[in-house]
Scaffold this motif. Structure first.
Motif, PDB file in Angstrom:
ATOM      1  N   ILE A 145       1.008  -1.136  -0.136  1.00  0.00           N
ATOM      2  CA  ILE A 145      -0.045  -0.006  -0.055  1.00  0.00           C
ATOM      3  C   ILE A 145       0.896   1.275   0.092  1.00  0.00           C
ATOM      4  N   GLY A 146       1.042   1.939  -1.156  1.00  0.00           N
ATOM      5  CA  GLY A 146       2.022   3.143  -1.385  1.00  0.00           C
ATOM      6  C   GLY A 146       3.211   2.708  -0.943  1.00  0.00           C
ATOM      7  N   ASP A 147       3.948   3.258  -0.078  1.00  0.00           N
ATOM      8  CA  ASP A 147       5.481   2.808  -0.132  1.00  0.00           C
ATOM      9  C   ASP A 147       5.490   1.649   1.206  1.00  0.00           C
ATOM     10  N   TYR A 148       4.372   1.071   1.838  1.00  0.00           N
ATOM     11  CA  TYR A 148       4.355   0.271   2.891  1.00  0.00           C
ATOM     12  C   TYR A 148       4.055  -1.110   2.409  1.00  0.00           C
ATOM     13  N   GLN A 149       4.682  -1.864   3.187  1.00  0.00           N
ATOM     14  CA  GLN A 149       4.260  -3.398   2.904  1.00  0.00           C
ATOM     15  C   GLN A 149       3.703  -4.197   4.353  1.00  0.00           C
ATOM     16  N   VAL A 150       2.736  -4.719   4.391  1.00  0.00           N
ATOM     17  CA  VAL A 150       2.240  -5.217   5.500  1.00  0.00           C
ATOM     18  C   VAL A 150       1.989  -6.780   5.381  1.00  0.00           C
ATOM     19  N   LEU A 151       2.261  -7.483   6.544  1.00  0.00           N
ATOM     20  CA  LEU A 151       1.804  -8.942   6.469  1.00  0.00           C
ATOM     21  C   LEU A 151       0.373  -8.957   6.584  1.00  0.00           C
ATOM     22  N   SER A 152      -0.290  -9.989   5.770  1.00  0.00           N
ATOM     23  CA  SER A 152      -1.822  -9.851   5.585  1.00  0.00           C
ATOM     24  C   SER A 152      -2.173 -11.251   5.247  1.00  0.00           C
ATOM     25  N   ASP A 153      -3.261 -11.725   5.950  1.00  0.00           N
ATOM     26  CA  ASP A 153      -4.103 -12.524   5.133  1.00  0.00           C
ATOM     27  C   ASP A 153      -5.624 -12.061   5.554  1.00  0.00           C
ATOM     28  N   GLY A 154      -6.429 -12.825   4.621  1.00  0.00           N
ATOM     29  CA  GLY A 154      -7.934 -12.399   4.647  1.00  0.00           C
ATOM     30  C   GLY A 154      -8.006 -11.496   3.578  1.00  0.00           C
ATOM     31  N   ALA A 155      -9.129 -11.462   2.940  1.00  0.00           N
ATOM     32  CA  ALA A 155      -9.354 -10.919   1.792  1.00  0.00           C
ATOM     33  C   ALA A 155      -9.586  -9.388   1.960  1.00  0.00           C
ATOM     34  N   GLN A 156      -9.007  -8.360   0.992  1.00  0.00           N
ATOM     35  CA  GLN A 156      -8.829  -7.081   1.053  1.00  0.00           C
ATOM     36  C   GLN A 156      -9.571  -6.397   0.137  1.00  0.00           C
ATOM     37  N   LEU A 157      -9.838  -5.006   0.398  1.00  0.00           N
ATOM     38  CA  LEU A 157     -10.521  -4.078  -0.429  1.00  0.00           C
ATOM     39  C   LEU A 157      -9.513  -3.793  -1.603  1.00  0.00           C
ATOM     40  N   ALA A 158     -10.050  -3.325  -2.677  1.00  0.00           N
ATOM     41  CA  ALA A 158      -9.096  -2.825  -3.820  1.00  0.00           C
ATOM     42  C   ALA A 158      -8.165  -1.590  -3.713  1.00  0.00           C
ATOM     43  N   ASN A 159      -8.642  -0.763  -2.804  1.00  0.00           N
ATOM     44  CA  ASN A 159      -7.969   0.620  -2.657  1.00  0.00           C
ATOM     45  C   ASN A 159      -8.403   1.407  -1.219  1.00  0.00           C
ATOM     46  N   THR A 160      -7.643   1.792  -0.925  1.00  0.00           N
ATOM     47  CA  THR A 160      -7.678   2.503   0.461  1.00  0.00           C
ATOM     48  C   THR A 160      -8.789   3.583   0.580  1.00  0.00           C
ATOM     49  N   GLY A 161      -9.275   4.152  -0.486  1.00  0.00           N
ATOM     50  CA  GLY A 161     -10.056   5.137  -0.715  1.00  0.00           C
ATOM     51  C   GLY A 161     -11.598   4.409  -0.346  1.00  0.00           C
ATOM     52  N   ASP A 162     -11.708   2.922  -0.580  1.00  0.00           N
ATOM     53  CA  ASP A 162     -12.756   2.298  -0.139  1.00  0.00           C
ATOM     54  C   ASP A 162     -13.284   2.165   1.224  1.00  0.00           C
ATOM     55  N   VAL A 163     -12.230   2.336   2.136  1.00  0.00           N
ATOM     56  CA  VAL A 163     -12.392   2.347   3.682  1.00  0.00           C
ATOM     57  C   VAL A 163     -13.086   3.539   3.883  1.00  0.00           C
ATOM     58  N   LYS A 164     -14.470   3.415   4.340  1.00  0.00           N
ATOM     59  CA  LYS A 164     -15.499   4.615   4.248  1.00  0.00           C
ATOM     60  C   LYS A 164     -15.271   5.237   5.975  1.00  0.00           C
ATOM     61  N   LYS A 165     -16.228   4.596   6.785  1.00  0.00           N
ATOM     62  CA  LYS A 165     -16.242   5.049   8.190  1.00  0.00           C
ATOM     63  C   LYS A 165     -15.624   3.977   9.160  1.00  0.00           C
ATOM     64  N   PHE A 166     -14.646   4.466  10.089  1.00  0.00           N
ATOM     65  CA  PHE A 166     -14.151   3.894  11.027  1.00  0.00           C
ATOM     66  C   PHE A 166     -14.166   4.413  12.204  1.00  0.00           C
ATOM     67  N   LYS A 167     -13.744   3.636  13.283  1.00  0.00           N
ATOM     68  CA  LYS A 167     -13.493   4.203  14.663  1.00  0.00           C
ATOM     69  C   LYS A 167     -12.624   3.481  15.286  1.00  0.00           C
ATOM     70  N   LEU A 168     -11.598   3.891  15.793  1.00  0.00           N
ATOM     71  CA  LEU A 168     -10.770   3.250  16.722  1.00  0.00           C
ATOM     72  C   LEU A 168     -11.319   3.301  18.278  1.00  0.00           C
ATOM     73  N   LEU A 169     -11.767   2.185  18.979  1.00  0.00           N
ATOM     74  CA  LEU A 169     -12.581   2.194  20.072  1.00  0.00           C
ATOM     75  C   LEU A 169     -11.885   2.452  21.250  1.00  0.00           C
ATOM     76  N   SER A 170     -11.188   1.236  21.748  1.00  0.00           N
ATOM     77  CA  SER A 170     -10.497   1.112  22.905  1.00  0.00           C
ATOM     78  C   SER A 170      -9.141   0.417  22.865  1.00  0.00           C
ATOM     79  N   VAL A 171      -8.510   0.064  23.964  1.00  0.00           N
ATOM     80  CA  VAL A 171      -7.296  -0.693  24.245  1.00  0.00           C
ATOM     81  C   VAL A 171      -7.464  -1.584  25.464  1.00  0.00           C
ATOM     82  N   ALA A 172      -6.883  -2.905  25.453  1.00  0.00           N
ATOM     83  CA  ALA A 172      -6.959  -3.563  26.560  1.00  0.00           C
ATOM     84  C   ALA A 172      -5.839  -4.525  26.303  1.00  0.00           C
ATOM     85  N   GLY A 173      -5.304  -4.867  27.583  1.00  0.00           N
ATOM     86  CA  GLY A 173      -4.172  -5.898  27.388  1.00  0.00           C
ATOM     87  C   GLY A 173      -4.714  -7.337  26.859  1.00  0.00           C
ATOM     88  N   ALA A 174      -3.974  -8.039  26.119  1.00  0.00           N
ATOM     89  CA  ALA A 174      -3.930  -9.243  25.784  1.00  0.00           C
ATOM     90  C   ALA A 174      -2.855 -10.233  25.501  1.00  0.00           C
TER      91      ALA A 174
END
Ligand code: ATP
Length: 645
Positions: free
Chosen positions: A174-203
């Motif tokens: 994605i652009g200059d970045y390479q990220v490890l991934s599995d799972g199907a992905q959208l074709a373009n970052t612009g297709d990400v519409k509405k998102f929200k980062l919700l919380s953090v917790a230890g795991a």
């Protein structure tokens, strides 16, 4: 180029040139489908929208309005969060990523301080920027060596890469970045519409408590703002109902993992609720023919070998304590063997049956650390347990009478939202269960017959039975949306045999009884958690830890009158306190509302002169003036009414 044959869900097939993508297939069907499509499902497996197809196969087009469509969006959002994390904290280490119908998470680890909730907004801004860049999302394949080179100082990503089968590791570019991934992905970052980062917790890394604790960042994403808004509102509602949050606000209980995970401490407020439930249930059971007993939580391990728990239930049990003299003591995971000792202590006659033995029995189960949740799933619990010993011909009547009692108890607690589940053994895995096909078939039929007779709706679940017999479970939903068992009635033909139980029949011969295990209101822990969530902490007056708070307008002038009223109420067994903190009246009234105290009484000059009180009920804006005698009558009537209807 060769053609490949693509089969559609309606069974029709069509030929396409090799290298055709799900996007091409969607467009060939209709423009409107292509507009909604985000991925493909090839032979049942989700694939990227732009994956070139290289062989014959069955395809489904995955659209935005499906759960799978949402998972794809969340996979990509999670990938953008990983990039944002790397941009913001170049040395961050990244663990597992998951996306499903509930949202997504990304596990992270940093040297200094873990990512905090305050940093989520800044991360969101970076993700927004990646979205507005509208970069194509390309899937690339790296050799293992190249993939490992990208993960230099990151032991988690290294482990994830090493776990990939074969030498090709799938990455996203994605652009200059390479990220490890599995799972199907959208074709373009612009297709990400509405998102929200919700919380953090230890795991824990990979969910194992022996592994390092990472920081999990939770988020969610939708295609439409309205869907995101609705989801956030639902989450807010769940938070407001969450018994762990309310338990903290109302000071009901706490769990300190440093002292012992899953081992709750009941604070006075929580203990009052619990004591009220305990007294209620004991009285109810005694009135319904149960004999209450006390039995020890520890017993010789041999008892659990004889009962079969050691063979079938060991992974849920705490390890035995070796007493050094050959004796091994075990913390009981269930109370049934103890009640069997009570049954067997005397010779029993058919005249005593059904013999109903009950106890608020403490037991210990070594639940997985990841499954522990507040009071709802713990490692030490006290079950409203009961065992009925019946002659075989009494099973159905006893089953129905237990169910009848259960439904009455539910009414008193105003419990309405539940479903019945008949739990059978797993027919494909019968070795997990007590080995007696005839018993299983008969018992399962008998339970089903009783439910049909009663005309109660139920679902059937294979593989959910106890190892010793089938059961009826009452299923409820927690604030977090998990389904949990609240009450249970279980048939058991096995333990009477293992412990060689008898009763003397009318014919003077020895006969084998059948055992029915039942928990009406579950464990005190799970039931309190459940009630806290359904009432949202506003306990009905009979259960509320504090039922009345009296606020004198001036402690100096009206304190004595307030004390006198409190003494009268205490004498009538009402839980009352006089708030003498001397804060502003508005603050004290609001505080009583925050603590969800059913009645707030304000007493000043007029009240003192006329022998009245100004009464404000929880959740109401107005106060009512009444004589103190009338108030005592009202609250006692309220307490006695149990059900809030
Ligand atoms: P579950 O499937 O919820 O683990 P179970 O079928 O193992 O429960 P039983 O042996 O039937 O449970 O225990 C009786 C009741 O005790 C359950 O119906 C449930 O309401 C409650 N209970 C079981 N495990 C726990 C726990 N770890 N913490 C709190 N309550 C529990």
């Amino acid at each position: 180029m060769a053609d490949i044959s693509i089969k559609f869900p309606d069974g029709k097939s069509k030929d396409f040139p090799e290298g055709t993508t799900p996007a091409d297939v969607a467009k060939s069907i209709s423009i409107s489908l292509a507009k909604k499509a985000v991925a493909g499902k090839l032979n049942g497996k989700l694939v990227d929208y732009l994956t070139p197809l290289s062989g014959d196969g069955a395809i489904e087009i995955v659209t935005k309005d499906s759960d799978e469509g949402l998972s794809v969006l969340r996979n990509t959002t999670a990938a953008l969060v990983r990039i944002a994390l790397k941009k913001q904290f170049p040395a961050i280490r990244l663990g597992e990523v998951s996306a499903d119908e509930d949202g997504f998470f990304v596990d992270t680890d940093k040297d200094d301080q873990q990512v905090s909730v305050d940093e989520l907004d800044a991360l969101s801004v970076i993700v927004e920027k990646l979205v507005s860049d509208k970069s194509d999302i390309e899937r690339i394949s790296l050799s293992k060596a190249d993939a490992l080179a990208t993960a230099k100082d990151d032991p988690y990503t290294t482990e994830l890469i090493n776990a990939v089968d074969g030498d090709a590791v799938s990455f996203l570019k994605i652009g200059d970045y390479q990220v490890l991934s599995d799972g199907a992905q959208l074709a373009n970052t612009g297709d990400v519409k509405k998102f929200k980062l919700l919380s953090v917790a230890g795991a824990y890394w990979q969910g194992k408590s022996s592994n390092p604790m990472l920081q999990r960042i939770y988020g969610t994403a939708f295609y439409k703002q309205a869907d995101l808004d609705a989801d956030l509102a639902k989450r807010q509602e769940a938070r407001e109902r969450d018994h762990r949050v309310i338990g903290n606000q109302l000071d009901l209980f706490f769990v300190d993992p440093k002292v012992g995970a899953g081992l709750p401490y009941w604070m006075p407020n929580g203990a009052t609720i619990r004591r009220t439930i305990e007294r209620y249930i004991i009285d109810k059971e005694v009135a319904n023919g149960y004999q209450h007993v006390y039995t020890p939580v520890l017993a010789n391990l041999d008892l659990y070998k004889q009962s079969g728990h050691w063979a079938h239930y060991r992974e849920d049990m705490f390890p035995p304590m070796d007493m050094g003299d050959g004796e091994q003591l075990e913390l009981r995971p269930m109370n049934c063997p103890s009640h069997i000792q009570i049954y067997n202590h005397h010779i029993r006659s058919y005249r005593e049956l059904p013999l109903r033995i009950a106890e608020l029995g403490m037991m210990h189960r070594y639940e997985k650390s990841g499954a522990l949740s507040g009071l709802q799933r713990v490692r030490e619990m006290t079950l409203n347990d009961g065992h009925t010993f019946v002659a075989p011909e009494q099973i159905q009547d006893e089953f129905k009478s237990i169910l009848d009692l259960m439904v009455k108890v539910y009414k008193d607690f105003d419990i309405k939202d539940y479903t019945f589940r008949l739990s059978y053994r797993d027919p494909k895995n019968t070795e997990k269960y007590f080995d007696d096909d005839e018993m299983w078939n008969n018992a399962q039929k008998m339970l089903k017959g009783a439910m049909d007779d009663l005309g109660l709706p139920y679902v059937e679940a294979e593989g959910e039975a106890a190892f010793y017999g089938p059961k009826l479970d009452v299923q409820t939903k927690t604030a977090l949306g998990n389904e949990e068992t609240l009450s249970t009635i279980q048939l058991d033909f096995m333990l009477p045999e293992r412990f060689d139980l008898h009763y003397v029949g009318a014919d003077g011969e020895e006969h084998r009884p059948v055992m029915i295990h039942r928990g009406l209101v579950s464990t005190m822990e799970r039931f309190t958690a459940y009630l806290t969530e359904i009432y949202k902490g506003a306990f009905p007056t009979w259960l509320a830890p504090k039922q009345v708070t009296i606020i004198p307008v001036s402690e100096e002038k009206h304190g004595a009158y307030a004390d006198k009223l409190a003494a009268e109420l205490k004498a009538a067994d009402v839980r009352v306190n006089v708030d003498k903190r001397g804060e502003k009246m508005g603050y004290l009234i609001r505080d009583a509302q925050t603590h969800k105290i059913p009645y707030t009484l304000v007493v000043g000059e007029d009240e003192m002169a006329n022998g009245t009180v100004s009464v404000r009920k929880y959740g109401e804006d107005d106060s009512n003036s009444m004589s103190s005698d009338a108030f005592v009558k009202e609250i006692l009537g309220d307490i006695a009414s149990y059900s809030r209807e």
